[in-house]
Design an enzyme around this catalytic site. Structure first.
Site, PDB file in Angstrom:
ATOM      1  N   THR A 197       0.818  -1.203   0.000  1.00 61.95           N
ATOM      2  CA  THR A 197       0.000   0.000   0.000  1.00 61.95           C
ATOM      3  C   THR A 197       0.858   1.262   0.000  1.00 61.95           C
ATOM      4  O   THR A 197       0.522   2.246  -0.657  1.00 61.95           O
ATOM      5  CB  THR A 197      -0.973  -0.027   1.193  1.00 61.95           C
ATOM      6  OG1 THR A 197      -1.848  -1.153   1.029  1.00 61.95           O
ATOM      7  CG2 THR A 197      -1.812   1.225   1.277  1.00 61.95           C
ATOM      8  N   GLU A 253       3.502   1.869  -1.531  1.00 62.02           N
ATOM      9  CA  GLU A 253       3.984   2.144  -2.884  1.00 62.02           C
ATOM     10  C   GLU A 253       2.883   2.630  -3.838  1.00 62.02           C
ATOM     11  O   GLU A 253       3.159   2.991  -4.985  1.00 62.02           O
ATOM     12  CB  GLU A 253       4.673   0.904  -3.462  1.00 62.02           C
ATOM     13  CG  GLU A 253       5.977   0.554  -2.788  1.00 62.02           C
ATOM     14  CD  GLU A 253       5.822  -0.122  -1.420  1.00 62.02           C
ATOM     15  OE1 GLU A 253       6.731   0.033  -0.582  1.00 62.02           O
ATOM     16  OE2 GLU A 253       4.791  -0.801  -1.191  1.00 62.02           O
ATOM     17  N   HIS A 289       2.669   0.793  13.014  1.00 64.15           N
ATOM     18  CA  HIS A 289       2.954   0.747  11.577  1.00 64.15           C
ATOM     19  C   HIS A 289       1.704   1.100  10.763  1.00 64.15           C
ATOM     20  O   HIS A 289       1.765   1.843   9.779  1.00 64.15           O
ATOM     21  CB  HIS A 289       3.471  -0.652  11.217  1.00 64.15           C
ATOM     22  CG  HIS A 289       3.842  -0.822   9.789  1.00 64.15           C
ATOM     23  ND1 HIS A 289       2.999  -1.417   8.870  1.00 64.15           N
ATOM     24  CD2 HIS A 289       4.961  -0.485   9.108  1.00 64.15           C
ATOM     25  CE1 HIS A 289       3.585  -1.432   7.691  1.00 64.15           C
ATOM     26  NE2 HIS A 289       4.784  -0.872   7.802  1.00 64.15           N
TER      27      HIS A 289
END
Length: 155
Positions: A62, A64, A94
């Site tokens: 995701t 990228e 994260h």
């Protein structure tokens, strides 16, 4: 379905037969993103976009999606981009960093390219919620992303 765009067909002022749309798909959580892609793809076809004018590009995750969407939006013949991903919350922060970065990144791509780049990213607490939004009881958010792209092209 209240609160969703999933309604099958929308009316558009454009002739979509020559419209080219890129769909950028995150490979992470591929069972979910594949279902989102299928919803978006089928919706575009149903609205008159030709198969050869739907371009699928995969990115690893995701995060990228931003760069992949930028590269596709920079193509002169692409009128809209749909970014599809799925981030499921885990035990670390994260999730928060990825979701915030991608939301900001996709917004920036819209502004920079002046093209509709649609945020079709599920941000769920668990896989069950993701499945419910990828063709389950809450519809298919990929289809909604495609309808959003078409509505923005009409804007």
């Amino acid at each position: 379905m209240a609160g969703t765009l999933t309604s099958g067909k929308i009316k558009t002022k454009r002739n979509l037969s020559k419209t080219k749309v890129a769909i950028v798909v995150a490979e992470w959580n591929e069972d979910i993103t594949g279902a989102l892609y299928e919803g978006a793809y089928q919706s575009l076809l149903a609205h008159g976009i030709k198969k050869q004018n739907i371009i699928r590009k995969n990115v690893p995750g995701t995060f990228e999606l931003t760069l992949g969407s930028l590269w596709m939006a920079e193509q002169k013949d692409v009128q809209a981009v749909i970014a599809l991903g799925c981030v499921i919350q885990g035990d670390t922060p994260h999730f928060d960093y990825i979701c915030q970065a991608v939301a900001y990144g996709i917004t920036e791509v819209n502004i920079k390219t002046k093209k509709p780049v649609i945020f079709g990213v599920l941000t769920t607490l668990n896989k069950k919620q993701a499945l419910e939004r990828a063709g389950g009881k809450l519809g298919n958010k990929g289809e909604e992303a495609a309808l959003t792209a078409l509505k923005m092209l009409d804007f």
